[in-house]
Design a protein around this motif. Structure first.
Motif, PDB file in Angstrom:
ATOM      1  N   SER A 158       0.817  -1.218   0.000  1.00 19.51           N
ATOM      2  CA  SER A 158       0.000   0.000   0.000  1.00 19.51           C
ATOM      3  C   SER A 158       0.848   1.264   0.000  1.00 19.51           C
ATOM      4  N   GLN A 211      -8.242  -4.816  -4.101  1.00 15.64           N
ATOM      5  CA  GLN A 211      -7.179  -3.869  -4.398  1.00 15.64           C
ATOM      6  C   GLN A 211      -7.727  -2.587  -5.025  1.00 15.64           C
ATOM      7  N   ARG A 214      -8.805  -0.437  -2.135  1.00 17.27           N
ATOM      8  CA  ARG A 214      -7.643   0.194  -1.486  1.00 17.27           C
ATOM      9  C   ARG A 214      -7.138   1.378  -2.301  1.00 17.27           C
TER      10      ARG A 214
END
Length: 423
Positions: A158, A211, A214
């Motif tokens: 991240s 993902q 995120r």
């Protein structure tokens, strides 16, 4: 040089109308009901076919340098021209990767030397398109990067994605992402239904959507233009829709194969149906169609991914991921969606030309207008044609659409007013 495209039909206010087009020194100079042939060097008789802006594909894979046995810049760009594309964005999964100004410059020079269409070159996000060492973003922008992507690999850490977005946002550049959490793929190769049917490992939809979620949060935090490659799941469509409503600068593409096929179409262990992300369920396919129609998904991009016959031999379990798309995209979509009344021709051209150009700020692409470069495709919308592998100009023939009867075959493609493909 002056050239006229005569007896063609163009789109105007959603309708096909008869118009002639005057091209001078590679630029569209005039569009009118009739343009005389006096003092022109050449007349192209469009024979009542559809004359369009050249298509724009922001997601192709040309395997040079590194894997020329799969595709070269020449064969890939010829395939693009065969499909009516005049501008493409070439992904950076090359060897060496375009992760430095020197490497990027070398690829750009090859693109300019061998390409028959306009090729915009992506740079990588991290060194060698892997790990967490960020590239020199300002230097790569200065060297001519189109945008930044590690396509083929999702950014797993991240903080790496967050810091790359911060850098790209300062430069007003896009981060273009293959959204995939590797820890959630479990080594899978197919969506659940097909995986169970064929006894193969499943790649769950959550590997994509987790993902994407995120990254959307990180895009909100950084203000970057974040672009999602090849959305495949209804869950991903839902979070993109929510992100746009929240004012986050997120755009997204969908591939022709995810619009045309679902995992229900995989009847046997056929590697030509193996792509990443995999074909999802019929409900996912319908969500992708609806996402295009309501503006959640911005554009169509092929993810043209050629492989050798050996790469695509054997079982889905072991064959390479990927499907070609440049030469089948427009004709398949026109046949299956426009001819059936699901999309209009104007919508299809918007998603395949105007919108990708506007989203990626390509002011010289995607529009058939006076003053624009004469990047033009002529399509036969009326006569049926059977797709044959022997007609493909790509080195890759890895598509399940071979054998389909389609409308919308490319008759001719011009780039800067020069004919680069003729049927």
């Amino acid at each position: 040089m002056k050239r006229v495209i005569a007896n063609g039909r163009i789109l105007e206010n959603g309708q096909l109308i008869n118009r002639d087009i005057l091209i001078e020194d590679g630029v569209v100079k005039k569009i009118a009901s009739t343009i005389g042939s006096d003092s022109v060097d050449d007349v192209i008789d469009a024979q009542n076919n559809f004359v369009s802006s050249g298509l724009v594909d922001v997601h192709v894979h040309y395997r040079q340098p590194g894997q020329k046995q799969k595709e070269t810049i020449k064969t890939g760009s010829m395939a693009a021209a065969h499909g009516g594309f005049t501008t493409v964005g070439a992904m950076p999964n090359l060897t060496p990767a375009p992760d430095s100004p020197e490497n990027l410059n070398n690829v750009i020079k090859l693109n300019q030397k061998d390409g028959v269409v306009h090729i915009k070159q992506y740079a990588t996000i991290t060194t060698n398109r892997g790990g967490d060492e960020l590239v020199d973003f300002p230097a790569l922008k200065k060297a001519g990067a189109f945008a930044f992507s590690n396509d083929g690999n999702g950014i797993q850490k991240s903080s790496t994605m967050y810091e790359s977005m911060q850098q790209a946002a300062k430069l007003d550049m896009a981060i273009v992402e293959h959204v995939q959490d590797d820890a959630l793929t479990y080594g899978g190769v197919l969506n659940g239904g097909a995986a169970k049917r064929l006894g193969l490992k499943e790649m769950p939809w959550v590997s994509e959507t987790a993902q994407a979620a995120r990254d959307i949060i990180l895009a909100e935090a950084t203000g970057v233009h974040y672009h999602i490659c090849h959305a495949s799941s209804k869950h991903t469509v839902n979070i993109i829709r929510a992100a746009k409503k929240a004012g986050i600068h997120v755009t997204a593409e969908v591939t022709p194969h995810h619009l045309l096929l679902s995992d229900e179409d995989i009847k046997t262990d056929d590697p030509y149906y193996k792509m990443n992300p995999p074909l999802r369920g019929e409900d996912d396919r319908q969500a992708l169609i609806q996402g295009l129609l309501d503006g959640t998904i911005d554009m169509i991009a092929t993810d043209h991914a050629p492989h050798t016959k050996e790469d695509k031999a054997g079982s889905i379990a072991t064959a390479s991921f990927g499907i070609t798309g440049s030469e089948t995209a427009f004709n398949m979509l026109y046949t299956k969606f426009v001819k059936t009344g699901i999309f209009t021709l104007a919508q299809l051209i918007n998603w395949m030309a105007e919108k990708p150009a506007s989203v990626f700020k390509l002011t010289d692409a995607g529009r058939l207008e006076v003053g624009q470069p004469a990047d033009i495709a002529i399509f036969d919308l009326d006569d049926p044609h059977k797709l044959e592998a022997s007609e493909y100009l790509s080195k890759g023939i890895n598509t399940p659409f071979t054998g389909e009867t389609v409308y919308g075959q490319t008759v001719m493609t011009l780039v800067d007013g020069k004919v680069v493909y003729k049927k």
